[in-house]
Design an enzyme around this catalytic site. Structure first.
Site, PDB file in Angstrom:
ATOM      1  N   HIS A 281       0.827  -1.214   0.000  1.00 38.78           N
ATOM      2  CA  HIS A 281       0.000   0.000   0.000  1.00 38.78           C
ATOM      3  C   HIS A 281       0.856   1.257   0.000  1.00 38.78           C
ATOM      4  O   HIS A 281       1.895   1.328   0.655  1.00 38.78           O
ATOM      5  CB  HIS A 281      -1.018  -0.008   1.140  1.00 38.78           C
ATOM      6  CG  HIS A 281      -0.475   0.039   2.530  1.00 38.78           C
ATOM      7  ND1 HIS A 281      -0.232   1.214   3.198  1.00 38.78           N
ATOM      8  CD2 HIS A 281      -0.176  -0.960   3.410  1.00 38.78           C
ATOM      9  CE1 HIS A 281       0.194   0.953   4.416  1.00 38.78           C
ATOM     10  NE2 HIS A 281       0.245  -0.360   4.571  1.00 38.78           N
ATOM     11  N   ASP A 293       5.898   1.351   7.274  1.00 38.47           N
ATOM     12  CA  ASP A 293       4.511   0.953   7.013  1.00 38.47           C
ATOM     13  C   ASP A 293       3.833   1.954   6.082  1.00 38.47           C
ATOM     14  O   ASP A 293       3.303   2.958   6.539  1.00 38.47           O
ATOM     15  CB  ASP A 293       3.754   0.881   8.338  1.00 38.47           C
ATOM     16  CG  ASP A 293       2.324   0.413   8.178  1.00 38.47           C
ATOM     17  OD1 ASP A 293       2.009  -0.190   7.137  1.00 38.47           O
ATOM     18  OD2 ASP A 293       1.527   0.658   9.090  1.00 38.47           O
ATOM     19  N   GLU A 325      -5.234   1.780   2.229  1.00 38.20           N
ATOM     20  CA  GLU A 325      -5.173   0.570   3.059  1.00 38.20           C
ATOM     21  C   GLU A 325      -5.418   0.928   4.512  1.00 38.20           C
ATOM     22  O   GLU A 325      -6.128   0.223   5.225  1.00 38.20           O
ATOM     23  CB  GLU A 325      -3.805  -0.104   2.902  1.00 38.20           C
ATOM     24  CG  GLU A 325      -3.697  -1.466   3.581  1.00 38.20           C
ATOM     25  CD  GLU A 325      -3.178  -1.434   5.012  1.00 38.20           C
ATOM     26  OE1 GLU A 325      -3.087  -2.503   5.637  1.00 38.20           O
ATOM     27  OE2 GLU A 325      -2.881  -0.325   5.523  1.00 38.20           O
ATOM     28  N   GLU A 326      -4.824   2.035   4.938  1.00 36.62           N
ATOM     29  CA  GLU A 326      -4.926   2.419   6.342  1.00 36.62           C
ATOM     30  C   GLU A 326      -6.341   2.852   6.724  1.00 36.62           C
ATOM     31  O   GLU A 326      -6.659   2.916   7.914  1.00 36.62           O
ATOM     32  CB  GLU A 326      -3.935   3.550   6.653  1.00 36.62           C
ATOM     33  CG  GLU A 326      -2.466   3.182   6.466  1.00 36.62           C
ATOM     34  CD  GLU A 326      -1.941   2.203   7.508  1.00 36.62           C
ATOM     35  OE1 GLU A 326      -2.747   1.722   8.339  1.00 36.62           O
ATOM     36  OE2 GLU A 326      -0.739   1.909   7.496  1.00 36.62           O
ATOM     37  N   ASP A 354       3.688  -6.050   3.142  1.00 37.08           N
ATOM     38  CA  ASP A 354       3.360  -4.919   4.005  1.00 37.08           C
ATOM     39  C   ASP A 354       4.242  -4.971   5.250  1.00 37.08           C
ATOM     40  O   ASP A 354       4.113  -5.878   6.063  1.00 37.08           O
ATOM     41  CB  ASP A 354       1.874  -5.017   4.382  1.00 37.08           C
ATOM     42  CG  ASP A 354       1.357  -3.782   5.113  1.00 37.08           C
ATOM     43  OD1 ASP A 354       2.150  -2.877   5.392  1.00 37.08           O
ATOM     44  OD2 ASP A 354       0.153  -3.741   5.386  1.00 37.08           O
ATOM     45  N   HIS A 448       2.860   3.354  13.292  1.00 38.36           N
ATOM     46  CA  HIS A 448       1.818   4.386  13.228  1.00 38.36           C
ATOM     47  C   HIS A 448       2.175   5.629  14.042  1.00 38.36           C
ATOM     48  O   HIS A 448       1.304   6.285  14.611  1.00 38.36           O
ATOM     49  CB  HIS A 448       0.475   3.821  13.660  1.00 38.36           C
ATOM     50  CG  HIS A 448      -0.151   2.942  12.623  1.00 38.36           C
ATOM     51  ND1 HIS A 448      -1.428   2.439  12.738  1.00 38.36           N
ATOM     52  CD2 HIS A 448       0.328   2.473  11.439  1.00 38.36           C
ATOM     53  CE1 HIS A 448      -1.707   1.708  11.671  1.00 38.36           C
ATOM     54  NE2 HIS A 448      -0.656   1.707  10.872  1.00 38.36           N
TER      55      HIS A 448
END
Length: 512
Positions: A281, A293, A325-326, A354, A448
């Protein structure tokens, strides 16, 4: 001059030109330079493709991607590549431009689709006299009314809060405490809104914290929090004893509908009825630049696609960079839903990449088995296992539970799987003994977060896993010999299969 004479002269001129041309064709050619013959490309070979992968090139790309993430600073006050940001638009441009430089080796396409994006700016939850540390605003939650704190009594909802009957008339004007389970968080928030609640708190049925998403927005969603089972337990006990608990809820958030883009690149050569497909992604979360990520997957795919252009293929290879994607696997969901039955069958296998460079990594393989997934998933799993073993490396299996973009493929009968290096989970003592690193620490302590930058990458794991990506591509680009065939029956079996009953995630967040 008489017309007859003009025609005669013209005729002589044409005849003379024809005669001169004939003479030139009969004379030997001199001083003519021939274009060199185009040397055919060698058939892709796993060892050769792996040898083309360089850690230095990957890190150089990571530094470029971080500079692109800085384009999001004006709007978010820090680097980010979240969908809708300048950082994500720059990421899409970077990917597409790099592929376009490879000439006609790939057919490139951009797939636009509607997406939902949300941003939480501030939130606060007070239960009685306590401010629970585990409280988190749910993904895609709306704000509290007028983006101001709302106060009300706390009401414990019966059962799992999945049926209208679980919500009594006294729910109006209250902040509702709802147990996780059975139905989606979005459905619980919607039920709370229908009942007239001013906010909802969904608490974990387990001890740990609850990070979730409400999914597709509803006009009846209310400001919704997640809460750990530990923090919820004493409050639930008070309410069950008949005690009154007042509460205050505050969320400042936005939820917007935008248009974003998947990028697809397919080799112009190779059998189009037998495609190996792989994806990662292109977006990050709003909180940071997302260089692991999934910058690590994005750039691994881009580097493999670049190096593959030096080889011929027997079967088509299709690369995908998914958007959103997130926000809940939106890009890959949209892509698979748009496939015709024939196009679905052309994809022999989908491979998801990923997070390939987590700093406290483990070599993780999705435990995709044929008894619960489309047939062929286990053969892909074993390809990864065999490769790690051939390098003298250990691996560990992880749950195949819907956390990444393989989800829509599996649900629609396409065999799939992938590898990863870990996110917010804690490395065990046993894993530290096998892979090195620190037990008790997250695989990616910057998961994140703003610190998911270039310094957050483990270069050794990244280079090695990118070689494994190259191996997976080369294997199927040469041949699907011994790999299970796709069938219409297989699609229907997958839709009725065990996989969909055990998934609890939409991307990085729980949805149920």
């Amino acid at each position: 001059m008489p017309a007859l004479k003009v025609l005669a002269l013209a005729g002589l001129s044409v005849l003379g030109a024809v005669s001169a041309l004939q003479d030139s064709l009969q004379r030997p050619l001199v001083n003519v330079t021939h274009a060199p013959a185009i040397k055919p490309k060698p058939l892709v070979d796993s060892e050769a493709l792996q040898a083309s992968i360089s850690g230095d090139k990957l890190l150089a790309r990571a530094e470029e991607l971080y500079e692109i993430a800085k384009l999001g600073e004006d709007e978010y006050n820090h680097p980010t590549r979240v969908i809708g940001s300048e950082g994500h638009l720059g990421t899409l441009g970077y990917i597409y431009t790099a592929l376009a430089r490879l000439g006609d080796y790939y057919t490139l396409s951009k797939q636009l689709f509607p997406a939902v994006t949300g941003n939480v700016f501030e939130f606060r939850l007070v239960l009685g006299h306590d401010v629970p540390e585990s409280a988190q605003a749910m993904g895609l939650t709306p704000a509290t009314k007028a983006r101001q704190p709302e106060r009300g009594d706390l009401l414990l909802v019966a059962n799992d809060g999945c049926n209208p009957d679980d919500y009594p008339p006294t729910a109006r004007g209250k902040i509702l405490l709802i147990k996780r389970g059975s139905c989606s968080f979005g459905a619980k928030s919607e039920r709370a809104g229908h009942a007239g609640a001013i906010a909802a708190v969904i608490y974990n049925s387990d001890r740990g914290p609850l990070s979730g998403t409400l999914g597709d927005p509803s006009a009846f969603h209310v400001a919704t929090f997640g809460l750990s089972g530990d923090d919820a337990a004493p409050v639930v006990a008070k309410l069950q004893s008949g005690a009154r608990v007042d509460a205050s809820a505050y969320i400042d958030a936005t939820v917007d509908r935008i248009t974003t883009t998947n990028i697809i690149a397919q080799t112009t050569a190779g059998d189009p009825d037998h495609c190996v497909m792989l994806g990662g992604h292109s977006d990050s979360v709003a909180e940071g630049p997302g260089i692991n990520d999934d910058g690590s997957g994005t750039l691994a795919l881009l580097e493999v696609a670049t190096q593959l252009a030096g080889f011929a293929v027997h079967n088509c290879v299709r690369f995908a960079w998914w958007s959103a994607e997130e926000e809940g696997l939106l890009g890959s969901d949209y892509y698979v839903a748009a496939l015709t039955p024939r196009e679905n069958r052309r994809i022999r296998v989908f491979m998801d990449y990923d997070m390939l460079a987590s700093p406290n990594f483990a070599y993780q393989v999705y435990d995709a088995r044929n008894d619960a997934n489309p047939v062929g998933s286990q053969e892909l799993r074993d390809l990864y296992v065999d490769w790690y073993a051939a390098q003298g490396l250990n691996h560990t299996f992880i749950a195949f539970d819907g956390r990444s973009d393989y989800d829509a493929f599996i649900r629609n009968g396409i065999p799939g799987g992938g590898i990863a290096t870990g996110a917010e989970g804690l490395k065990t003592e046993a894993e530290a003994g096998v892979f090195g690193g620190t037990a008790g620490l997250e695989y990616d302590p910057c998961y994140h977060q703003l610190c998911d930058d270039v310094a957050n990458l483990n270069a050794t794991a990244w280079e090695l896993n990118t070689k494994l990506v190259a191996h997976s591509v080369a294997t199927f680009a040469r041949s699907f010999e011994g790999f299970p065939e796709r069938t219409d029956e297989g699609i229907q079996v997958a839709k009725r299969g065990a996989y969909s009953r055990k998934t609890k995630y939409r991307g990085s967040k729980l949805f149920i």
